[in-house]
Design an enzyme around this catalytic site. Structure first.
Site, PDB file in Angstrom:
ATOM      1  N   GLU A 250      72.709  -8.141 -20.171  1.00 20.48           N
ATOM      2  CA  GLU A 250      73.943  -8.395 -19.742  1.00 20.48           C
ATOM      3  C   GLU A 250      73.756  -7.871 -18.209  1.00 20.48           C
ATOM      4  OE1 GLU A 250      76.933  -7.688 -17.774  1.00 20.48           O
ATOM      5  OE2 GLU A 250      77.656  -6.567 -19.684  1.00 20.48           O
TER       6      GLU A 250
ATOM      7  N   CYS B 132      82.219  -5.469 -15.411  1.00 21.89           N
ATOM      8  CA  CYS B 132      81.316  -6.693 -15.392  1.00 21.89           C
ATOM      9  C   CYS B 132      82.040  -7.943 -15.564  1.00 21.89           C
ATOM     10  CB  CYS B 132      80.029  -6.756 -16.403  1.00 21.89           C
ATOM     11  SG  CYS B 132      80.712  -6.489 -18.006  1.00 21.89           S
TER      12      CYS B 132
END
Length: 626
Positions: A340, A376
């Site tokens: 990720e 994020c």
């Protein structure tokens, strides 16, 4: 039809009678429950009260059975003292995690520069010992614990997190620079959601799943089993030190694995406390706390973990640049990786959302400045067209200007000042190319915390897709606004999909607007929230991205299964009757005739996969060549 109804109701009455008799209780409505044998024998009409009584009896008995079978183990309380600040009166002149002349990690509070302590960096040997200890504990955990026992551990962990949320938030905020509110939302809420989802849905996700068969193999039963991998590893980022550590721990343990977490050196101080929280739940139930290991090391040592032959799976949360090293390192031992890698998430406001702009503006502010933008799935770009764009700019400008910096204010500190030069350069380059800077744009010197790492809350408008700031992840309290050429889905998507990222996205518009579905369907992203921000993570949908945002998924059913070895099992349905695969004479070795053997197998294929006419021809061919 009436007779069939009579039999169905009678059957369920018998079920209810059996269930209640086994539990030692009488019918819930004795006066209205006719004997099942009388109901069956009469074959007459069934009265409404009788049907109602049957239904109530079945429901009541089912609920009672479920109640009696419900896991009644209560969470076990345990205590973990929060860490103490080593030098409360010491503030570093030039805060840095590296200390001249020492290999230890120097830990400090990004918001104030206060020295928190020092953590010895793990060596390759220490990593070896952690993996070995985890492996030894995992063998017993996987073989001897049931899902019910694992749920008991998670219930205890959930209770501890809820009871000690303030301590956890304070430690996470001190180590990462975020505010207490940001810690509650980003550390506690999402962690207890992960635990609760696993408690409710984890076993169903990992239960062997049935898979279909086909005509030729109709005598086979197919299942997929989800088995523990062994020792898994997670390399997690510093922006949410508690949640990023606990999330993979919860999934790994429930799947039957042990785990080694490589925590960020930026938040190494809090990691020992968070490790003790996870281990405490295991120890409270008599399980080996060595199932969970944590290491803090410098980047050059991390490769020893990702390439370790004792590690079966790696989860990595971080940047694209570091991900390339992790993937290359894991490839040496052929270890699978879930990566990720952040995003450049767009927040698209369609014309049909014009009546909802005040609410949307509030969501945009929270989505952008949560954790000082170090998120994020934070909102990095707001995209709109026409009057909606202008109205949003007018709404957001005074709000961004009013944001206050500080550990007890609106926007906390950044983890370090390492990105400040880059951020200032990106803003300045955008302004030179025509963007308008309406707020912020530079590092901030806090009057009360001069050693803290603060960047001014920034609003930059009239940004275009070709500008560097529209293509690079800022990971900072920077809100950029891009005007789409028009409100058409094609123009909006051209702007939204321009960067080489594809993690999350959000779209705002009326559900009656055809453009809403077109934009949602056309976004290059792993996750989309409609008329909301990041809601997909609050309900534990699979989390991950496409393109430069990485690959693989964690969280949700797919993430939990990703922590397992998938074993496909194909077995005979009626083997006890002798119905098993047999090799027909035309293809037994030695093959009597290749021509007849081929014709026979062609008949098998046609029978199995052809249309009705071809199936008939295949059957005839098969019989001719037997």
């Amino acid at each position: 039809m009436e007779a069939l109804t009579v039999r169905v109701v009678a059957f369920w009455l018998e079920v209810a009678d059996y269930a209640t008799s086994r539990l030692g209780v009488s019918c819930v409505f004795p006066s209205s429950c006719p004997p099942p044998n009388q109901l069956t024998a009469s074959r007459g009409s069934i009265s409404t009260p009788q049907v109602a009584a049957a239904v109530v009896a079945v429901v009541a008995s089912t609920l009672l059975v479920r109640f009696l079978l419900t896991e009644t183990s209560q969470p076990i309380l345990y205590s973990v003292p929060p860490p103490k600040v080593a030098s409360p009166e010491t503030f570093l002149d030039e805060p840095s995690i590296r200390e001249p002349g020492s290999s230890a990690i120097r830990c400090y509070a990004p918001a104030t520069g206060q020295l928190l302590g020092r953590v010895n960096a793990s060596s390759p040997g220490a990593i070896d010992r952690s993996v070995a200890a985890a492996a030894a504990a995992q063998a017993s955990w996987a073989a001897r614990t049931t899902f019910a026992q694992r749920r008991a551990v998670l219930r205890t962990l959930l209770r501890h997190v809820l009871d000690h949320a303030e301590d956890i938030c304070r430690v996470a905020a001190l180590d990462s620079g975020k505010t207490m509110v940001d810690a509650q939302l980003g550390e506690i809420l999402v962690t207890v959601e992960r635990i609760q989802w696993t408690l409710k849905h984890g076993e169903r996700a990992l239960r062997p799943s049935r898979r279909p068969t086909n005509l030729l193999m109709a005598y086979k039963r197919n299942t997929v089993h989800y088995e523990p991998m062994g020792v898994v590893a997670a390399l997690v980022s510093w922006n949410y030190p508690f949640h990023n550590m606990l999330g993979p721990i919860v999934s790994a343990l429930f799947a039957g694995n042990a785990i080694v977490v490589k925590v960020s050196e930026q938040t190494a101080w809090s990691s020992a406390y968070f490790l003790a929280v996870a281990r405490g739940a295991l120890a409270a139930h008599g399980h080996d706390p060595a199932l969970v290991q944590a290491v803090a090391c410098w980047p050059q040592t991390a490769g020893h973990l990702t390439s370790h032959p004792g590690v079966a799976h790696v989860t990595f949360i971080g940047s694209q640049a570091v991900a390339r090293h992790v993937a290359a390192s894991a490839a040496t031992s052929l270890t699978p990786v879930v990566a990720e890698l952040g995003g450049k998430d767009p927040s698209i406001v369609l014309d049909s959302a014009a009546g909802d702009l005040p609410r949307i503006a509030e969501v945009i502010l929270r989505g952008t400045f949560q954790a000082a933008g170090q998120n994020c799935i934070g909102i990095e770009r707001v995209i709109a067209a026409g009057a909606v764009y202008d109205r949003l700019v007018a709404m957001l400008e005074p709000r961004v200007r009013a944001l206050r910096l500080g550990p007890d204010a609106d926007v906390g500190a950044m983890i370090s000042d390492a990105s400040f030069d880059r951020l200032e350069r990106l803003v300045a380059d955008a302004v030179r190319q025509g963007a308008r800077l309406l707020a912020g744009g530079r590092r901030a010197h806090h009057p009360d915390y001069p050693r803290g790492h603060y960047f001014q809350p920034t609003l930059l408008v009239d940004v275009t897709p070709d500008m560097a700031i529209a293509q690079q992840e800022c990971f900072a309290p920077v809100l950029t606004m891009l005007r789409a050429p028009s409100s058409s889905p094609a123009d909006v998507l051209a702007v939204a999909n321009a960067p080489d990222f594809g993690l999350g996205a959000s779209v705002y518009g009326s559900e009656r607007d055809p453009a809403l579905a077109q934009v949602v369907g056309g976004l290059r992203a792993g996750m989309v929230a409609v008329n909301d921000f990041a809601a997909y993570y609050a309900v534990q949908l699979p989390f991950g991205g496409v393109a430069g945002s990485g690959y693989g998924r964690f969280a949700g059913e797919e993430g939990l299964r990703g922590m397992c070895n998938l074993k496909s099992v194909c077995e005979d349905r009626l083997g006890w009757l002798g119905l098993r695969t047999a090799i027909p004479p035309p293809v037994q070795y030695p093959v009597p005739s290749q021509q007849r053997g081929w014709s026979f197998t062609q008949g098998v294929v046609e029978l199995g996969y052809g249309g009705p006419v071809r199936k008939a021809k295949g059957l005839a061919r098969l019989l001719r060549n037997m």
